[in-house]
Design a protein around this motif. Structure first.
Motif, mmCIF file in Angstrom:
data_model
loop_
_atom_site.group_PDB
_atom_site.id
_atom_site.type_symbol
_atom_site.label_atom_id
_atom_site.label_comp_id
_atom_site.label_asym_id
_atom_site.label_seq_id
_atom_site.Cartn_x
_atom_site.Cartn_y
_atom_site.Cartn_z
ATOM 1 N N ALA A 23 0.810 -1.254 -0.022
ATOM 2 C CA ALA A 23 -0.007 0.024 0.204
ATOM 3 C C ALA A 23 0.721 1.381 0.221
ATOM 4 N N ALA A 24 2.082 1.196 0.718
ATOM 5 C CA ALA A 24 2.772 2.084 0.859
ATOM 6 C C ALA A 24 3.564 2.682 -0.471
ATOM 7 N N ALA A 25 3.880 1.430 -1.069
ATOM 8 C CA ALA A 25 4.498 1.452 -2.341
ATOM 9 C C ALA A 25 3.758 1.929 -3.507
ATOM 10 N N ALA A 26 2.248 1.744 -3.285
ATOM 11 C CA ALA A 26 1.280 2.189 -4.605
ATOM 12 C C ALA A 26 1.104 3.599 -4.355
ATOM 13 N N GLU A 27 1.216 4.107 -2.973
ATOM 14 C CA GLU A 27 1.092 5.517 -2.841
ATOM 15 C C GLU A 27 2.302 6.356 -3.566
ATOM 16 N N ALA A 28 3.330 5.449 -3.576
ATOM 17 C CA ALA A 28 4.556 6.285 -4.224
ATOM 18 C C ALA A 28 4.717 6.099 -5.839
ATOM 19 N N GLY A 29 3.620 5.347 -6.071
ATOM 20 C CA GLY A 29 3.387 5.148 -7.668
ATOM 21 C C GLY A 29 4.144 3.735 -8.262
ATOM 22 N N THR A 30 4.334 2.989 -7.258
ATOM 23 C CA THR A 30 4.835 1.558 -7.481
ATOM 24 C C THR A 30 3.795 0.429 -7.276
ATOM 25 N N VAL A 31 3.533 -0.461 -7.882
ATOM 26 C CA VAL A 31 2.487 -1.525 -7.541
ATOM 27 C C VAL A 31 3.284 -2.743 -8.063
ATOM 28 N N PRO A 32 3.706 -3.520 -7.129
ATOM 29 C CA PRO A 32 4.177 -5.017 -7.658
ATOM 30 C C PRO A 32 3.158 -5.764 -8.321
ATOM 31 N N GLY A 33 3.795 -6.868 -9.230
ATOM 32 C CA GLY A 33 2.815 -7.616 -9.828
ATOM 33 C C GLY A 33 3.487 -9.118 -9.921
ATOM 34 N N LEU A 34 2.747 -10.057 -9.902
ATOM 35 C CA LEU A 34 3.156 -11.183 -9.890
ATOM 36 C C LEU A 34 2.487 -12.101 -11.178
ATOM 37 N N ALA A 35 3.386 -12.818 -12.030
ATOM 38 C CA ALA A 35 2.580 -13.433 -13.073
ATOM 39 C C ALA A 35 2.781 -14.862 -12.843
#
Length: 287
Positions: A23-35
């Motif tokens: 959530a903190a990373a998303a606020e900074a503009g980065t959202v991890p993604g798993l494939a």
């Protein structure tokens, strides 16, 4: 009395922490993604992938999934991996095993970039582990270490018997334990006089894939027992350890289910978050 180690509780705590950091990373503009890449219609694999995808969504990560038919060729799967490797939204790639017989799993796994190897199974990741450099470690061995840490079990100076020599658990776990200062013995189902090895240990980790291999004759009073095995039986799930025999002998033991299993998915979430961070750095540096 023997205490049961609640892996589900520890895993929930780890996943909650990951969700906060995502959530903190998303606020900074980065959202991890798993494939996740699933080839074929193996029922067990489908269940495992569904659980991983659910954990991804609960953590607030992006869920990328690719489903290929069982008759997919080596080139088909390679193309999907290459596509995901080139996608900047994808932090980690997981190729679900086992694969259909016509596919070369080792070659396909090694197509995954080391920075996206959230299973820690590529040759490059194994090399980083062997050299003690920073990298993504296999999830189940990492989960075992986290379990022991959460229980306050000291590893430095401890005698640990790892029963199982496989590339998924036994060998990487031995290396992780050595790095923590443990004295490690590696045995397996073919070891002559297995009790002589395991009864000398403070901690016994069993990961052979042989149901009920280890029982009361293998464990010294007061030892900690970690059962990595899981087997479906007519009476439910069972492990590599005959756990009922160890009640009153072992100090602590992991159950099956609810022990190591939940930790594996929790560490997959940790690895995906790490991959997102390290991928943004564009380099792997020494730990």
């Amino acid at each position: 009395m023997t205490t049961t180690i609640d892996g589900s509780r520890i895993a929930r705590r780890i996943r909650a922490r990951v969700a906060e950091e995502v959530a903190a990373a998303a606020e900074a503009g980065t959202v991890p993604g798993l494939a996740t890449v699933l080839v074929g219609d193996d029922p067990a694999s489908a269940v495992y992938v569904a659980a991983k995808r659910r954990a991804v969504r609960e953590a607030g990560m992006r869920d990328f999934h690719r489903k290929l038919p069982g008759q997919a060729t080596q080139e088909d799967v390679a193309a999907v991996i290459d596509e995901l490797a080139a996608d900047p939204r994808v932090s980690g790639i997981l190729l679900q095993l086992p694969l259909p017989r016509q596919l070369d799993a080792a070659t396909l796994i090694d197509r995954i970039p080391v920075t996206k190897d959230v299973d820690g199974l590529t040759t490059a990741s194994a090399g980083l582990l062997a050299r003690g450099e920073r990298g993504l470690r296999p999830c189940t061995p990492s989960g075992v270490i986290e379990l022991l840490d959460a229980e306050g079990i000291a590893l430095k100076g401890a005698r640990v018997a790892v029963v199982g020599w496989g590339a998924l658990v036994g060998r990487p776990l031995a290396q992780l334990l050595l790095r923590r200062g443990a004295t490690v013995s590696i045995a397996h189902e073919h070891t002559t006089d297995l009790p002589a090895v395991t009864r000398a240990a403070d901690i016994v980790v069993v990961a052979t894939g042989v149901r009920g291999l280890v029982g009361s004759e293998h464990v010294a009073p007061g030892a900690v027992v970690i059962d990595v095995g899981i087997h479906r039986t007519p009476h439910g799930l069972a492990g590599d350890v005959r756990s009922a025999e160890l009640d009153g002998i072992a100090d602590r033991i992991t159950p099956v289910p609810g022990g190591v299993g939940p930790m594996t998915i929790a560490m997959l979430m940790v690895n995906t978050l790490r991959a997102a961070r390290w991928g943004a750095e564009r380099e792997i540096v020494a730990a």
